[in-house]
Design a protein around this motif. Structure first.
Motif, PDB file in Angstrom:
ATOM      1  N   PRO A  28       0.815  -1.233   0.000  1.00  0.00           N
ATOM      2  CA  PRO A  28       0.000   0.000   0.000  1.00  0.00           C
ATOM      3  C   PRO A  28       0.839   1.269   0.000  1.00  0.00           C
ATOM      4  O   PRO A  28       0.480   2.245  -0.668  1.00  0.00           O
ATOM      5  N   LEU A  29       1.961   1.270   0.733  1.00  0.00           N
ATOM      6  CA  LEU A  29       2.826   2.452   0.726  1.00  0.00           C
ATOM      7  C   LEU A  29       3.418   2.690  -0.658  1.00  0.00           C
ATOM      8  O   LEU A  29       3.514   3.834  -1.115  1.00  0.00           O
ATOM      9  N   LEU A  30       3.824   1.617  -1.315  1.00  0.00           N
ATOM     10  CA  LEU A  30       4.384   1.754  -2.654  1.00  0.00           C
ATOM     11  C   LEU A  30       3.339   2.281  -3.631  1.00  0.00           C
ATOM     12  O   LEU A  30       3.624   3.175  -4.443  1.00  0.00           O
ATOM     13  N   LEU A  31       2.118   1.764  -3.553  1.00  0.00           N
ATOM     14  CA  LEU A  31       1.050   2.238  -4.435  1.00  0.00           C
ATOM     15  C   LEU A  31       0.713   3.698  -4.150  1.00  0.00           C
ATOM     16  O   LEU A  31       0.432   4.473  -5.076  1.00  0.00           O
ATOM     17  N   THR A  32       0.739   4.074  -2.864  1.00  0.00           N
ATOM     18  CA  THR A  32       0.483   5.470  -2.512  1.00  0.00           C
ATOM     19  C   THR A  32       1.577   6.383  -3.058  1.00  0.00           C
ATOM     20  O   THR A  32       1.303   7.481  -3.543  1.00  0.00           O
ATOM     21  N   ALA A  33       2.828   5.902  -2.990  1.00  0.00           N
ATOM     22  CA  ALA A  33       3.942   6.691  -3.520  1.00  0.00           C
ATOM     23  C   ALA A  33       3.805   6.878  -5.029  1.00  0.00           C
ATOM     24  O   ALA A  33       4.029   7.980  -5.553  1.00  0.00           O
ATOM     25  N   VAL A  34       3.433   5.831  -5.727  1.00  0.00           N
ATOM     26  CA  VAL A  34       3.245   5.943  -7.181  1.00  0.00           C
ATOM     27  C   VAL A  34       2.094   6.899  -7.487  1.00  0.00           C
ATOM     28  O   VAL A  34       2.189   7.746  -8.393  1.00  0.00           O
ATOM     29  N   LEU A  35       1.003   6.787  -6.728  1.00  0.00           N
ATOM     30  CA  LEU A  35      -0.151   7.658  -6.947  1.00  0.00           C
ATOM     31  C   LEU A  35       0.213   9.121  -6.746  1.00  0.00           C
ATOM     32  O   LEU A  35      -0.305   9.999  -7.456  1.00  0.00           O
ATOM     33  N   SER A  36       1.101   9.407  -5.795  1.00  0.00           N
ATOM     34  CA  SER A  36       1.444  10.799  -5.501  1.00  0.00           C
ATOM     35  C   SER A  36       2.153  11.494  -6.665  1.00  0.00           C
ATOM     36  O   SER A  36       2.200  12.726  -6.703  1.00  0.00           O
ATOM     37  N   PHE A  37       2.700  10.713  -7.593  1.00  0.00           N
ATOM     38  CA  PHE A  37       3.384  11.296  -8.750  1.00  0.00           C
ATOM     39  C   PHE A  37       2.499  11.325  -9.992  1.00  0.00           C
ATOM     40  O   PHE A  37       2.933  11.806 -11.037  1.00  0.00           O
ATOM     41  N   ASN A  38       1.276  10.797  -9.900  1.00  0.00           N
ATOM     42  CA  ASN A  38       0.389  10.788 -11.071  1.00  0.00           C
ATOM     43  C   ASN A  38      -0.103  12.194 -11.394  1.00  0.00           C
ATOM     44  O   ASN A  38      -0.351  13.009 -10.504  1.00  0.00           O
ATOM     45  N   VAL A  39      -0.258  12.452 -12.680  1.00  0.00           N
ATOM     46  CA  VAL A  39      -0.853  13.711 -13.133  1.00  0.00           C
ATOM     47  C   VAL A  39      -2.331  13.715 -12.763  1.00  0.00           C
ATOM     48  O   VAL A  39      -3.023  12.697 -12.875  1.00  0.00           O
ATOM     49  N   TYR A  40      -2.811  14.886 -12.315  1.00  0.00           N
ATOM     50  CA  TYR A  40      -4.220  15.009 -11.941  1.00  0.00           C
ATOM     51  C   TYR A  40      -4.912  15.994 -12.871  1.00  0.00           C
ATOM     52  O   TYR A  40      -4.409  17.094 -13.117  1.00  0.00           O
ATOM     53  N   ASP A  41      -6.055  15.575 -13.375  1.00  0.00           N
ATOM     54  CA  ASP A  41      -6.887  16.434 -14.212  1.00  0.00           C
ATOM     55  C   ASP A  41      -8.224  16.620 -13.519  1.00  0.00           C
ATOM     56  O   ASP A  41      -8.855  15.643 -13.103  1.00  0.00           O
ATOM     57  N   ALA A  42      -8.666  17.857 -13.379  1.00  0.00           N
ATOM     58  CA  ALA A  42      -9.896  18.140 -12.626  1.00  0.00           C
ATOM     59  C   ALA A  42     -11.131  17.524 -13.269  1.00  0.00           C
ATOM     60  O   ALA A  42     -12.141  17.303 -12.582  1.00  0.00           O
ATOM     61  N   THR A  43     -11.073  17.230 -14.540  1.00  0.00           N
ATOM     62  CA  THR A  43     -12.248  16.669 -15.233  1.00  0.00           C
ATOM     63  C   THR A  43     -12.221  15.151 -15.303  1.00  0.00           C
ATOM     64  O   THR A  43     -13.263  14.501 -15.247  1.00  0.00           O
ATOM     65  N   GLU A 245      -8.693  16.211   0.534  1.00  0.00           N
ATOM     66  CA  GLU A 245      -8.174  16.048  -0.825  1.00  0.00           C
ATOM     67  C   GLU A 245      -8.698  14.766  -1.469  1.00  0.00           C
ATOM     68  O   GLU A 245      -8.980  14.734  -2.666  1.00  0.00           O
ATOM     69  N   TYR A 246      -8.837  13.717  -0.675  1.00  0.00           N
ATOM     70  CA  TYR A 246      -9.298  12.444  -1.225  1.00  0.00           C
ATOM     71  C   TYR A 246     -10.802  12.451  -1.509  1.00  0.00           C
ATOM     72  O   TYR A 246     -11.238  12.006  -2.575  1.00  0.00           O
ATOM     73  N   LEU A 247     -11.611  12.933  -0.567  1.00  0.00           N
ATOM     74  CA  LEU A 247     -13.049  12.755  -0.662  1.00  0.00           C
ATOM     75  C   LEU A 247     -13.816  14.006  -1.075  1.00  0.00           C
ATOM     76  O   LEU A 247     -14.938  13.888  -1.575  1.00  0.00           O
ATOM     77  N   HIS A 248     -13.258  15.196  -0.856  1.00  0.00           N
ATOM     78  CA  HIS A 248     -13.966  16.418  -1.256  1.00  0.00           C
ATOM     79  C   HIS A 248     -13.442  16.944  -2.593  1.00  0.00           C
ATOM     80  O   HIS A 248     -14.217  17.193  -3.522  1.00  0.00           O
ATOM     81  N   GLU A 249     -12.128  17.122  -2.668  1.00  0.00           N
ATOM     82  CA  GLU A 249     -11.532  17.640  -3.902  1.00  0.00           C
ATOM     83  C   GLU A 249     -11.309  16.544  -4.947  1.00  0.00           C
ATOM     84  O   GLU A 249     -11.122  16.843  -6.126  1.00  0.00           O
ATOM     85  N   LEU A 250     -11.286  15.278  -4.487  1.00  0.00           N
ATOM     86  CA  LEU A 250     -11.025  14.124  -5.358  1.00  0.00           C
ATOM     87  C   LEU A 250      -9.647  14.197  -6.012  1.00  0.00           C
ATOM     88  O   LEU A 250      -9.403  13.570  -7.043  1.00  0.00           O
ATOM     89  N   ASN A 251      -8.745  14.968  -5.399  1.00  0.00           N
ATOM     90  CA  ASN A 251      -7.369  15.076  -5.889  1.00  0.00           C
ATOM     91  C   ASN A 251      -6.520  14.043  -5.155  1.00  0.00           C
ATOM     92  O   ASN A 251      -5.782  14.351  -4.227  1.00  0.00           O
ATOM     93  N   TRP A 252      -6.648  12.795  -5.566  1.00  0.00           N
ATOM     94  CA  TRP A 252      -5.954  11.712  -4.882  1.00  0.00           C
ATOM     95  C   TRP A 252      -4.438  11.843  -4.914  1.00  0.00           C
ATOM     96  O   TRP A 252      -3.772  11.571  -3.905  1.00  0.00           O
ATOM     97  N   PRO A 253      -3.817  12.238  -6.017  1.00  0.00           N
ATOM     98  CA  PRO A 253      -2.358  12.372  -6.011  1.00  0.00           C
ATOM     99  C   PRO A 253      -1.848  13.389  -4.982  1.00  0.00           C
ATOM    100  O   PRO A 253      -0.860  13.128  -4.292  1.00  0.00           O
ATOM    101  N   LEU A 254      -2.519  14.538  -4.862  1.00  0.00           N
ATOM    102  CA  LEU A 254      -2.088  15.522  -3.869  1.00  0.00           C
ATOM    103  C   LEU A 254      -2.304  14.988  -2.457  1.00  0.00           C
ATOM    104  O   LEU A 254      -1.455  15.178  -1.578  1.00  0.00           O
ATOM    105  N   GLY A 255      -3.425  14.312  -2.227  1.00  0.00           N
ATOM    106  CA  GLY A 255      -3.658  13.708  -0.917  1.00  0.00           C
ATOM    107  C   GLY A 255      -2.601  12.675  -0.576  1.00  0.00           C
ATOM    108  O   GLY A 255      -2.123  12.604   0.562  1.00  0.00           O
TER     109      GLY A 255
END
Length: 286
Positions: A28-43, A245-255
């Protein structure tokens, strides 16, 4: 048993635990680390396979997050200090008690762990509210209504209540290894009770104080329910920002980036504190 088999047996015996540790923590930590570098698009949301450092750059260049992290760590440090000041004497008294009073006090210490943290947070919100018991008692002695709910004071009070058992138990465990005859010997040789506590008892319980304060600090820094319910929407800590960031903004990478920075900052603070206290402890014993 051959020498090779003797060397490999502990590893084979540890394999199930290592696999469980890897599956439940490292993956889970590794997946979270990978997610943190993903590009985020608001749409469209996170874009798998596209990576960026923008989330970390935003986190380290926005003063808003500096304030959040500062609030989180100073509240956690304050909670740890208060728990040391309350929990260490409480553990000492507990270690000197005899049954059945020891069992009764131990049950009182552990009682908060038997109730959900959310229930305890709601209980404190009722106690500290404008019409709560605390303001009612203050009104009796002539002190007007005091704003306690949705303040840092409310968060500290509730966290101390929740975290105190995690301080008492390690210190009490350390005191169980202390021979009462050593204290009696120091007193018989003319040492005052205060000197005995400072020179004999305190060095023996320092490992318990160290481990307890580290546990309290780490759990307080990552606490979510109490800051979320007693701090309100404006008084945020890092865990509540990650939730937003996860549940309101839905910006998972920033969270994910905020969560990883919290983890790393927590590790740096705790390891530094551990080295500082252990160094002084060994120097005092040497």
């Amino acid at each position: 048993m051959t020498g090779l088999a003797r060397k490999t047996t502990p590893w084979w015996l540890s394999t199930p635990a290592l696999l469980l540790f890897t599956a439940l923590l490292l993956v889970p930590l590794l997946l979270t680390a990978v997610l943190s570098f993903n590009v985020y698009d608001a749409t469209t949301g996170p874009k798998a396979g596209e990576f960026t450092l923008d989330h970390y750059i935003h986190l380290f260049t926005d003063s808003y997050y500096y304030g959040i992290f500062w609030r989180t760590f100073w509240i956690s440090a304050l909670v740890a200090v208060i728990c040391v000041l309350i929990g260490t004497p409480e553990a000492y008294v507990l270690s000197r008690m005899r049954n059945p009073w020891r069992s009764i006090l131990l049950l009182v210490v552990l009682a908060p762990l038997m109730v959900s943290v959310v229930v305890r947070a709601f209980g404190w919100s009722m106690l500290l509210g404008p019409e709560g018991l605390v303001n009612g008692m203050l009104g009796i002695i002539g002190i007007g209504p005091v704003k306690l709910l949705y303040t840092e004071t409310a968060i500290v009070i509730a966290l101390v209540h929740v975290m105190l058992p995690f301080m008492v138990i390690p210190v009490w465990t350390s005191l169980q290894k202390l021979d009462a005859g050593v204290e009696n010997a120091a007193l018989s040789l003319g040492a005052s009770p205060f000197t005995t506590l400072r020179r004999v008892v305190l060095p023996q319980v320092m490992p318990g104080i160290l481990s307890g304060s580290l546990i309290v600090f780490g759990l307080s820094a990552s606490s979510f329910a109490i800051p979320g319910l007693l701090g309100g929407r404006r008084l945020k800590m890092v865990a509540t920002v990650v939730y937003d960031e996860y549940l309101h903004e839905l910006n998972w990478p920033l969270g994910a980036a905020i969560a990883l920075v919290l983890l790393l900052a927590n590790l740096v603070v705790m390891l530094s504190y551990n080295r500082l206290v252990e160094g002084r402890y060994k120097k005092a014993l040497g």
